[in-house]
Scaffold this motif. Sequence first.
Motif, short mmCIF file in Angstrom:
data_model
loop_
_atom_site.label_atom_id
_atom_site.label_comp_id
_atom_site.label_asym_id
_atom_site.label_seq_id
_atom_site.Cartn_x
_atom_site.Cartn_y
_atom_site.Cartn_z
N THR A 155 -16.41 32.83 55.83
CA THR A 155 -15.88 31.49 55.53
C THR A 155 -15.81 31.28 54.03
O THR A 155 -16.82 31.30 53.35
CB THR A 155 -16.76 30.40 56.16
OG1 THR A 155 -18.09 30.55 55.67
CG2 THR A 155 -16.76 30.49 57.67
N ARG A 156 -14.63 31.11 53.54
CA ARG A 156 -14.35 30.82 52.13
C ARG A 156 -15.07 31.77 51.17
O ARG A 156 -15.90 31.35 50.39
CB ARG A 156 -14.73 29.38 51.80
CG ARG A 156 -13.87 28.39 52.51
CD ARG A 156 -14.25 26.98 52.24
NE ARG A 156 -14.54 26.74 50.84
CZ ARG A 156 -15.16 25.68 50.39
NH1 ARG A 156 -15.55 24.76 51.22
NH2 ARG A 156 -15.38 25.52 49.11
N PRO A 157 -14.73 33.06 51.18
CA PRO A 157 -15.42 33.98 50.28
C PRO A 157 -15.13 33.69 48.80
O PRO A 157 -16.00 33.84 47.98
CB PRO A 157 -14.90 35.35 50.69
CG PRO A 157 -13.62 35.10 51.38
CD PRO A 157 -13.73 33.74 52.00
N HIS A 158 -13.94 33.28 48.46
CA HIS A 158 -13.59 32.95 47.08
C HIS A 158 -12.84 31.63 47.09
O HIS A 158 -12.12 31.33 48.04
CB HIS A 158 -12.72 34.02 46.44
CG HIS A 158 -13.29 35.40 46.57
ND1 HIS A 158 -14.51 35.74 46.03
CD2 HIS A 158 -12.82 36.51 47.18
CE1 HIS A 158 -14.76 37.00 46.30
NE2 HIS A 158 -13.76 37.50 47.00
N VAL A 159 -13.00 30.83 46.03
CA VAL A 159 -12.34 29.53 45.96
C VAL A 159 -11.64 29.40 44.61
O VAL A 159 -12.23 29.68 43.57
CB VAL A 159 -13.37 28.38 46.12
CG1 VAL A 159 -12.69 27.04 45.99
CG2 VAL A 159 -14.09 28.49 47.44
N VAL A 160 -10.38 28.96 44.63
CA VAL A 160 -9.63 28.70 43.41
C VAL A 160 -9.37 27.21 43.34
O VAL A 160 -8.80 26.62 44.25
CB VAL A 160 -8.28 29.46 43.42
CG1 VAL A 160 -7.48 29.16 42.16
CG2 VAL A 160 -8.51 30.95 43.56
N SER A 161 -9.84 26.58 42.24
CA SER A 161 -9.60 25.15 42.04
C SER A 161 -8.82 24.97 40.73
O SER A 161 -8.48 25.94 40.06
CB SER A 161 -10.93 24.39 41.99
OG SER A 161 -11.63 24.72 40.82
N ALA A 162 -8.59 23.74 40.35
CA ALA A 162 -7.84 23.46 39.13
C ALA A 162 -8.64 23.86 37.89
O ALA A 162 -8.05 24.16 36.85
CB ALA A 162 -7.49 21.98 39.07
N ASP A 163 -9.96 23.89 37.98
CA ASP A 163 -10.80 24.16 36.81
C ASP A 163 -11.38 25.56 36.76
O ASP A 163 -11.67 26.07 35.68
CB ASP A 163 -11.96 23.16 36.76
CG ASP A 163 -11.49 21.73 36.66
OD1 ASP A 163 -10.45 21.50 36.03
OD2 ASP A 163 -12.17 20.85 37.24
N GLU A 164 -11.59 26.17 37.92
CA GLU A 164 -12.31 27.44 37.94
C GLU A 164 -11.95 28.28 39.15
O GLU A 164 -11.33 27.81 40.10
CB GLU A 164 -13.82 27.18 37.94
CG GLU A 164 -14.29 26.49 39.20
CD GLU A 164 -15.76 26.06 39.13
OE1 GLU A 164 -16.37 26.18 38.06
OE2 GLU A 164 -16.27 25.63 40.17
N VAL A 165 -12.39 29.53 39.08
CA VAL A 165 -12.31 30.45 40.21
C VAL A 165 -13.75 30.81 40.55
O VAL A 165 -14.50 31.25 39.69
CB VAL A 165 -11.51 31.72 39.85
CG1 VAL A 165 -11.55 32.71 40.98
CG2 VAL A 165 -10.08 31.37 39.49
N ARG A 166 -14.13 30.58 41.81
CA ARG A 166 -15.48 30.94 42.26
C ARG A 166 -15.39 32.24 43.04
O ARG A 166 -14.71 32.33 44.05
CB ARG A 166 -16.07 29.86 43.15
CG ARG A 166 -16.45 28.62 42.38
CD ARG A 166 -17.03 27.57 43.27
NE ARG A 166 -18.34 28.00 43.76
CZ ARG A 166 -19.05 27.28 44.63
NH1 ARG A 166 -18.57 26.13 45.09
NH2 ARG A 166 -20.22 27.69 45.03
N ILE A 167 -16.10 33.25 42.54
CA ILE A 167 -16.14 34.54 43.19
C ILE A 167 -17.48 34.61 43.92
O ILE A 167 -18.53 34.53 43.30
CB ILE A 167 -16.03 35.67 42.15
CG1 ILE A 167 -14.73 35.51 41.37
CG2 ILE A 167 -16.10 37.03 42.83
CD1 ILE A 167 -14.67 36.36 40.15
#
Length: 146
Positions: free
Chosen positions: A52-64
């Motif tokens: 579930t949601r391994p990586h997240v891309v938002s307007a401010d950052e990329v979460r690995i």
Amino acid sequence: MAIFLFAMIVELVGAEILLRAFGAPVGLRTVILVVDAYTVLIVLAVIAACVTRPHVVSADEVRIRYGAFFDLRVPREQIARVRHVRNYNENGTVKVEDDRLAVAVASQTNLILELTEPITAVHALRSRPEPVPRESPGPTPPDILI
């Protein structure tokens, strides 16, 4: 992980059959069954965290991320370039080697983030932070493989 989960379930059933065959008391069999069932539940939770949601891309950052074990926030202004490259032979899950960080799921990575400067990450299971990725001696910016 699915193979490991299957092996744990086979072990759970096999232990119960062997304990019954040797005439183990019901209390001992119950304790072993509960402990085995709890370990199966933990493996299911780890699998769910990785899926579930391994990586997240938002307007401010990329979460690995790799489940609950690794979470690296990369500010978008530090990303110089993004490339799509499939690599099917990664060893380990979270690995820092030379000037790159590899976060592999099922022994594969499929995205390369080239950074303008190194960033520091803290691995959840380690006590001291280390630069991820380390500074590259050459003119190329560090890479992060996801």
